[in-house]
Design a protein around this motif. Structure first.
Motif, PDB file in Angstrom:
ATOM      1  N   SER A 140       0.999  -1.155  -0.034  1.00  0.00           N
ATOM      2  CA  SER A 140       0.014   0.044  -0.071  1.00  0.00           C
ATOM      3  C   SER A 140       0.988   1.354   0.061  1.00  0.00           C
ATOM      4  CB  SER A 140      -0.857   0.253   1.258  1.00  0.00           C
ATOM      5  OG  SER A 140      -2.014  -0.914   1.061  1.00  0.00           O
ATOM      6  N   CYS A 141       2.281   1.076   0.073  1.00  0.00           N
ATOM      7  CA  CYS A 141       3.136   2.446  -0.133  1.00  0.00           C
ATOM      8  C   CYS A 141       2.975   2.816  -1.614  1.00  0.00           C
ATOM      9  CB  CYS A 141       4.376   1.958   0.261  1.00  0.00           C
ATOM     10  SG  CYS A 141       4.683   2.072   2.103  1.00  0.00           S
ATOM     11  N   PHE A 142       3.246   3.912  -1.815  1.00  0.00           N
ATOM     12  CA  PHE A 142       3.387   4.598  -3.016  1.00  0.00           C
ATOM     13  C   PHE A 142       4.859   4.678  -3.179  1.00  0.00           C
ATOM     14  CE2 PHE A 142      -0.998   5.681  -2.349  1.00  0.00           C
ATOM     15  CZ  PHE A 142      -1.642   5.499  -3.572  1.00  0.00           C
ATOM     16  N   VAL A 143       5.277   4.510  -4.349  1.00  0.00           N
ATOM     17  CA  VAL A 143       6.774   4.240  -4.628  1.00  0.00           C
ATOM     18  C   VAL A 143       7.034   4.787  -5.950  1.00  0.00           C
ATOM     19  CG1 VAL A 143       7.036   2.492  -3.084  1.00  0.00           C
ATOM     20  CG2 VAL A 143       6.708   1.791  -5.376  1.00  0.00           C
ATOM     21  N   LEU A 144       8.380   5.213  -6.302  1.00  0.00           N
ATOM     22  CA  LEU A 144       8.958   5.434  -7.397  1.00  0.00           C
ATOM     23  C   LEU A 144       9.946   4.299  -7.946  1.00  0.00           C
ATOM     24  CD1 LEU A 144       9.644   9.279  -7.192  1.00  0.00           C
ATOM     25  CD2 LEU A 144       8.288   8.093  -8.817  1.00  0.00           C
ATOM     26  N   VAL A 145      10.003   3.543  -8.824  1.00  0.00           N
ATOM     27  CA  VAL A 145      10.704   2.506  -9.208  1.00  0.00           C
ATOM     28  C   VAL A 145      11.333   2.642 -10.688  1.00  0.00           C
ATOM     29  CG1 VAL A 145       9.707   0.686  -7.789  1.00  0.00           C
ATOM     30  CG2 VAL A 145       8.674   0.986 -10.218  1.00  0.00           C
ATOM     31  N   ASP A 146      12.636   2.587 -10.679  1.00  0.00           N
ATOM     32  CA  ASP A 146      13.322   2.736 -11.959  1.00  0.00           C
ATOM     33  C   ASP A 146      13.948   1.463 -12.433  1.00  0.00           C
ATOM     34  OD1 ASP A 146      14.786   4.703 -13.846  1.00  0.00           O
ATOM     35  OD2 ASP A 146      16.359   3.275 -13.287  1.00  0.00           O
ATOM     36  N   GLY A 147      13.895   1.182 -13.580  1.00  0.00           N
ATOM     37  CA  GLY A 147      14.419  -0.286 -14.239  1.00  0.00           C
ATOM     38  C   GLY A 147      13.872  -0.589 -15.362  1.00  0.00           C
ATOM     39  N   TYR A 148      13.919  -1.697 -16.021  1.00  0.00           N
ATOM     40  CA  TYR A 148      13.523  -2.122 -17.448  1.00  0.00           C
ATOM     41  C   TYR A 148      12.509  -3.363 -17.249  1.00  0.00           C
ATOM     42  CZ  TYR A 148      17.175  -5.869 -16.400  1.00  0.00           C
ATOM     43  OH  TYR A 148      17.717  -6.720 -15.795  1.00  0.00           O
ATOM     44  N   VAL A 149      11.965  -3.599 -18.308  1.00  0.00           N
ATOM     45  CA  VAL A 149      10.953  -4.764 -18.471  1.00  0.00           C
ATOM     46  C   VAL A 149      11.626  -5.821 -19.319  1.00  0.00           C
ATOM     47  CG1 VAL A 149       8.821  -5.603 -19.581  1.00  0.00           C
ATOM     48  CG2 VAL A 149       9.049  -3.197 -18.921  1.00  0.00           C
ATOM     49  N   GLU A 150      11.619  -7.017 -18.504  1.00  0.00           N
ATOM     50  CA  GLU A 150      11.854  -8.376 -19.333  1.00  0.00           C
ATOM     51  C   GLU A 150      10.937  -9.551 -18.889  1.00  0.00           C
ATOM     52  OE1 GLU A 150      16.321  -9.831 -19.476  1.00  0.00           O
ATOM     53  OE2 GLU A 150      15.376 -10.718 -17.604  1.00  0.00           O
ATOM     54  N   ASP A 151      10.580 -10.051 -19.862  1.00  0.00           N
ATOM     55  CA  ASP A 151       9.515 -11.267 -20.084  1.00  0.00           C
ATOM     56  C   ASP A 151       8.268 -10.891 -19.045  1.00  0.00           C
ATOM     57  OD1 ASP A 151      11.341 -12.819 -21.507  1.00  0.00           O
ATOM     58  OD2 ASP A 151      12.311 -13.390 -19.398  1.00  0.00           O
TER      59      ASP A 151
ATOM     60  N   THR B  30       9.400   7.708   5.924  1.00  0.00           N
ATOM     61  CA  THR B  30       8.289   7.111   5.100  1.00  0.00           C
ATOM     62  C   THR B  30       6.857   7.675   5.490  1.00  0.00           C
ATOM     63  OG1 THR B  30       9.427   4.952   5.295  1.00  0.00           O
ATOM     64  CG2 THR B  30       7.171   4.829   4.863  1.00  0.00           C
ATOM     65  N   VAL B  31       6.752   8.093   6.626  1.00  0.00           N
ATOM     66  CA  VAL B  31       5.403   8.620   6.967  1.00  0.00           C
ATOM     67  C   VAL B  31       5.248  10.111   6.197  1.00  0.00           C
ATOM     68  CG1 VAL B  31       4.349   9.824   8.835  1.00  0.00           C
ATOM     69  CG2 VAL B  31       5.232   7.574   9.131  1.00  0.00           C
ATOM     70  N   VAL B  32       6.176  11.079   6.236  1.00  0.00           N
ATOM     71  CA  VAL B  32       6.280  12.229   5.444  1.00  0.00           C
ATOM     72  C   VAL B  32       6.019  11.970   4.057  1.00  0.00           C
ATOM     73  CG1 VAL B  32       7.372  14.350   5.341  1.00  0.00           C
ATOM     74  CG2 VAL B  32       7.457  13.555   7.684  1.00  0.00           C
ATOM     75  N   ASP B  33       6.888  11.293   3.479  1.00  0.00           N
ATOM     76  CA  ASP B  33       6.818  11.244   1.939  1.00  0.00           C
ATOM     77  C   ASP B  33       5.489  10.752   1.514  1.00  0.00           C
ATOM     78  OD1 ASP B  33       9.512  12.281   2.302  1.00  0.00           O
ATOM     79  OD2 ASP B  33      10.461  10.372   1.222  1.00  0.00           O
ATOM     80  N   GLN B  34       4.860   9.616   2.636  1.00  0.00           N
ATOM     81  CA  GLN B  34       3.804   9.022   2.057  1.00  0.00           C
ATOM     82  C   GLN B  34       2.609  10.029   2.136  1.00  0.00           C
ATOM     83  OE1 GLN B  34       2.937   5.730   0.703  1.00  0.00           O
ATOM     84  NE2 GLN B  34       5.222   6.097   0.223  1.00  0.00           N
ATOM     85  N   GLY B  35       2.991  11.011   3.119  1.00  0.00           N
ATOM     86  CA  GLY B  35       1.808  11.891   3.201  1.00  0.00           C
ATOM     87  C   GLY B  35       0.464  11.252   4.187  1.00  0.00           C
ATOM     88  N   HIS B  36       1.015  10.315   4.813  1.00  0.00           N
ATOM     89  CA  HIS B  36      -0.117   9.398   5.405  1.00  0.00           C
ATOM     90  C   HIS B  36       0.510   8.745   6.764  1.00  0.00           C
ATOM     91  CE1 HIS B  36      -3.320   6.614   6.297  1.00  0.00           C
ATOM     92  NE2 HIS B  36      -4.200   7.285   5.349  1.00  0.00           N
ATOM     93  N   LEU B  37      -0.022   8.894   7.861  1.00  0.00           N
ATOM     94  CA  LEU B  37       0.101   8.668   9.243  1.00  0.00           C
ATOM     95  C   LEU B  37       0.242   6.866   9.352  1.00  0.00           C
ATOM     96  CD1 LEU B  37      -1.815  11.054  11.517  1.00  0.00           C
ATOM     97  CD2 LEU B  37       0.786  10.805  11.300  1.00  0.00           C
ATOM     98  N   CYS B  38      -0.489   6.303   8.617  1.00  0.00           N
ATOM     99  CA  CYS B  38      -0.263   4.916   8.711  1.00  0.00           C
ATOM    100  C   CYS B  38      -0.521   4.311   7.300  1.00  0.00           C
ATOM    101  CB  CYS B  38      -1.698   4.435   9.451  1.00  0.00           C
ATOM    102  SG  CYS B  38      -1.457   2.761   9.895  1.00  0.00           S
ATOM    103  N   PRO B  39       0.740   4.257   6.708  1.00  0.00           N
ATOM    104  CA  PRO B  39       0.645   3.605   5.328  1.00  0.00           C
ATOM    105  C   PRO B  39       0.813   2.266   5.131  1.00  0.00           C
ATOM    106  CG  PRO B  39       2.955   4.546   6.024  1.00  0.00           C
ATOM    107  CD  PRO B  39       2.021   4.751   7.071  1.00  0.00           C
TER     108      PRO B  39
END
Length: 370
Positions: free
Chosen positions: A64-75, A287-296
């Motif tokens: 349920s955390c919102f994240v940024l992911v960097d990478g590539y697609v394979e299969d 985590t709490v501040v970046d998620q903008g939510h007290l209970c992520p």
């Protein structure tokens, strides 16, 4: 400033090997597999490439955390090379973007910011925060008497924020528990009344914990019922029985108070181990501040009333964030937010924090055990 292009999951089809930056929510859609979801779809995540490079993991990542992911697609699998939390928006930028919007929710003050700051400077007597104040133990009452006596011949603090639990054992309805709980709060009122200047001028805020009436339930937790607090309220000039979490506005300061054993709960449900060498509390605050939510956390781990989820949001970032937890006391500054955990008053060494709004600093203190 550096700019990045975010891609949607549906745009990855047929583009194996290309690098993308995605934004979405972590979810476990299949047993033992982690996925990233956005409005366009979902894709399975693989962290083996990131683990091989020993990439830093800054934050506590759970479902349920919102994240940024960097990478590539394979299969048809997204191979993650880097993962991070979305960058927070500084409070000053939020206020500049919405200068006339009342994001706090309470009726706005008729005074200007300059007038409110002048009030802060003129009476910077501090705000005292205590958590796990077990009123059913005599040594706790003795420590509180020592605390109030220390301010008896000085300027009374701006406020005392009492954070639950207010008993050493969970409240169980019946068997005289209601009368006992009410009498303990009344005894606290009698103790405070013995210091007339403090009882008359200081604000008193009471935030319930999970073991206070009426049971743990879902968040947000309602305030203590009037049947418990009537005698205590009669003793104090300024008493507020707040919800958990609650928001407090003092002059130009916005304060958020939350009582939850959050570190243990989030750490237990992490899907990625955080980088060692950084204090775990810094990972938590980030985590709490970046998620903008007290209970992520997902609903199955920590239920939240959907209609009141906005009560747990952190937008804009508050000036002071109180994460009352049974973990060791700490204070951390992050993105203009001063975050403190006063620790457990009764279960620990009678520790508490005093926050000074003008300097935006806090002081850790404790009362020696007799």
């Amino acid at each position: 400033d550096r700019f990045y292009t975010l891609s949607t999951i549906d745009s990855l089809q047929g583009r194996d090997g290309d690098h993308f930056l995605l934004f979405g929510m972590l979810a476990q859609l299949e047993e033992g597999k982690l996925f990233l979801e956005d409005r366009a779809g979902s894709i399975e995540l693989d962290f083996s490439a990131m683990n091989a490079k020993h990439t830093e993991v800054n934050g506590l990542f759970t479902e349920s955390c919102f994240v940024l992911v960097d990478g590539y697609v394979e299969d048809a699998v997204f191979r993650v090379e880097e993962i991070g939390l979305p960058p927070p928006e500084p409070r000053e930028r939020t206020r500049a973007a919405f200068p006339n919007a009342n994001l706090f929710g309470a009726p706005p003050s008729l005074r200007t910011d300059a007038q409110l700051r002048a009030i802060e400077v003129a009476a910077d007597n501090g705000i005292i925060m205590l958590a796990d104040v077990w009123l059913d133990q005599q040594d706790t009452m003795d420590a509180l008497h020592t605390l109030f006596a220390g301010f008896a011949h000085a300027a009374p603090p701006i406020a005392f924020i009492f954070i639950g639990d207010f008993a050493s054992t969970p409240f169980v309805p019946g068997s005289g528990a209601t009368a006992q709980y009410r009498d303990r709060l009344a005894a606290l009122g009698q103790l405070i009344a013995g210091f007339p200047e403090i009882a008359r001028t200081s604000q008193f805020v009471f935030v319930p914990g999970a073991n206070d009436p009426w049971g743990p339930g879902a968040l947000p937790k309602p305030h203590l019922a009037d049947c418990f607090t009537a005698k205590l309220r009669a003793r104090l000039t300024h008493a507020t029985f707040a919800t958990n979490p609650c928001r407090i506005k003092y002059c130009t300061h916005e304060i958020v108070v939350f009582r939850e054993d959050l570190l243990k709960r989030i750490r237990r449900n992490c899907v990625l181990p955080p980088t060692e060498g950084t204090e775990i509390v810094r990972h938590l605050v980030r985590t709490v501040v970046d998620q903008g939510h007290l209970c992520p956390l997902p609903q199955r781990i920590r239920p939240v009333y959907w209609a009141h989820d906005h009560a747990l949001r952190l937008y804009p970032i508050p000036d002071l964030l109180v994460l009352a937890d049974r973990f060791d006391a700490y204070s951390v500054n992050y993105e203009g937010c001063h975050c403190v955990n006063p620790g457990s008053f009764s279960a620990g060494d009678f520790s508490f924090f005093m926050y000074y709004p003008v300097s935006r600093t806090s002081q850790y203190s404790k009362i020696p055990r007799k």
